[in-house]
Design an enzyme around this catalytic site. Structure first.
Site, PDB file in Angstrom:
ATOM      1  N   ASP A   1       0.856  -1.115   0.017  1.00  9.45           N
ATOM      2  CA  ASP A   1      -0.125   0.122  -0.053  1.00  9.45           C
ATOM      3  C   ASP A   1       1.022   1.314  -0.028  1.00  9.45           C
ATOM      4  OD1 ASP A   1      -2.422  -1.718   0.242  1.00  9.45           O
ATOM      5  OD2 ASP A   1      -1.949  -1.824   2.652  1.00  9.45           O
TER       6      ASP A   1
ATOM      7  N   HIS B   1      -4.402  -2.337  -5.805  1.00  9.20           N
ATOM      8  CA  HIS B   1      -3.903  -0.846  -6.097  1.00  9.20           C
ATOM      9  C   HIS B   1      -4.948   0.071  -6.429  1.00  9.20           C
ATOM     10  CE1 HIS B   1      -0.087  -2.806  -6.694  1.00  9.20           C
ATOM     11  NE2 HIS B   1      -0.439  -3.388  -7.716  1.00  9.20           N
TER      12      HIS B   1
END
Ligand code: GDP
Length: 425
Positions: free
Chosen positions: A12, A40
């Site tokens: 992340d 994503h």
């Protein structure tokens, strides 16, 4: 020229945004490991997207997106994702799927969920996407490779063999419904129907593309600390998250990877269980979570609130080193603009001694953060395009971290959009 975009930490970090941005100049984007377990988030002129399986370059009509052999391919998820972006006006992407990729089957996802349920309070915090059972089966040599879909006899026989073995666990360990070999065979035929048009020898395709001088991006998932060898085992993922594995998971020579762009966030966040030395809690964490990323730090796959912490120089230096970093992309710096002072973790205190080297898990669990406070810049830095225009304290923060981690920060991301980027020397 081949470049890898990978994560320095727990994932992340903003790899999707950096890949999407670099894809403008690239011909081919390859996913080389992992599956639909992490997401994503990408924001561009088509809107905001959460991708799990498709490479982050699918938004450009000039790119080819490859699902490499190292990926845990979830065929229905791949299809839904293609459909969902096309529905929103993105041109039909050009996708190639490696004939050597293996497929996540529905029993992998079920068994992932059953195992988490069985472990109860000791669970891994899995996203239940079937990743651990999938990779276990791949290395136990009972996985289904895409190429096998085209051999009916083999499929039928293997469906029976696999069902027989899985059903022992399903019956006696998990007490759950058994796999019917005919249904498994049907599932495999359905997957064949869905992916047949995309299947090819992607390693050969990449070999030819490299000869033609094409620009190739390898897109990693998660980050160094989730690597099964070099991460916080056992709270890791089941495939290597390192740029080095990009060669294997894409099927290219290791020396072709000329640049390793490691994405590193200006603060820390993590999902799932495991040691997280610079973690913060309570109101302090809530505020950073609320302000973090784009619209808060919540998992792109599960929507779970992410665990939050200050920037960790020890973990990041280690993460950058194991990736073989040539360039650091330093992201989400804009988020820190609200703080008077910004704590940074510069060492770990373990049994009364301070270390700056990242230890193995049993020592990591005992580590307490040694924090240093840097002055904040107290303003919004979004929209700034030139490094010199950043507030002095902001530049000092970047330069302090660059010195601590020992790798050059060549890109600073100050917003979620493609254009929110500052290049440095
Ligand atoms: P990935 O898995 O590494 O691609 O990371 P994620 O997409 O899960 O998380 C990154 C989050 O931060 C996403 O919501 C991005 O839109 C957002 N993001 C990326 N770069 C920046 C940035 O520089 N500033 C801000 N505010 N958000 C960013």
């Amino acid at each position: 020229m081949v470049r890898a975009v990978v994560g320095a930490n727990w994932g992340d970090e903003g790899k999707g945004k950096i890949t999407d941005m670099l894809a403008r100049e690239a011909d081919i984007i390859v996913r080389f490991q992992g599956g639909a377990n992490a997401g994503h988030t990408i924001i561009n002129n088509y809107g905001k997207f959460a991708l799990h399986t498709l490479p982050s370059g699918v938004f450009y009509s000039h790119t080819t997106s490859i699902i490499g052999n190292g990926v845990a391919l979830d065929v229905p998820v791949l299809f839904q994702e293609v459909q969902s972006i096309v529905e929103r006006g993105v041109p039909e992407p050009k996708i190639l799927v490696s004939d050597r990729a293996q497929m996540v089957m529905s029993y992998h996802k079920n068994m992932d969920a059953y195992e988490e349920e069985r472990l109860g309070g000791k669970s891994f915090g899995s996203t239940k996407s079937g990743i651990a059972p999938f990779y276990s089966d791949k290395f136990a040599k009972i996985g289904f490779q895409v190429s096998e879909l085209f051999d009916d006899m083999l499929l039928k026989e293997k469906a029976e063999r696999v069902a027989e073995q899985k059903n022992v666990l399903l019956e006696h360990l998990y007490h759950k419904p058994l796999i019917k070999p005919e249904e498994l065979y049907e599932e495999l035929k359905e997957y064949r129907r869905m992916i047949e048009p995309f299947v090819c020898d992607t390693a050969l395709y990449l070999h030819n593309a490299m000869k033609e001088g094409k620009s190739i991006l390898l897109e990693g998932q998660l980050g160094t600390l989730k690597d099964p060898d070099h991460g916080i085992y056992p709270m890791v993922t089941s495939s290597s998250t390192l740029a080095g594995y990009g060669a294997i998971g894409a099927g290219i020579p290791p020396y072709e990877i000329r640049k390793v762009i490691t994405v590193c966030k200006a603060y820390s966040s993590a999902v799932g269980a495991g040691a997280f030395v610079s973690e913060i809690f309570g109101e302090e964490a809530d505020e950073l979570r609320r302000r973090g990323g784009d619209g808060g730090e919540f998992g792109a796959t599960t929507g779970r609130p992410r665990r939050m912490g200050w920037f960790d120089c020890v973990a990041s230096r280690y993460g950058l080193r194991l990736q073989g970093t040539t360039d650091v992309a330093f992201t989400v710096l804009d988020v820190l603009g609200y703080l008077d002072e910004i704590p940074v973790c510069v060492g770990y205190e373990i049994d009364g001694e301070v270390t700056t080297e990242f230890p193995t898990t049993h020592l990591l669990e005992k580590a307490k953060p040694v924090l240093k406070k840097l002055p904040g810049w107290k303003c919004d830095i979004r929209g700034i395009k030139a490094y010199e225009e950043l507030p002095e304290n902001c530049r000092k923060y970047i330069e302090f971290i660059e010195k601590e981690v020992g790798y050059p920060i060549t890109m600073v991301s100050n917003g979620p959009g493609r254009e929110d980027i500052i290049y440095r020397g």
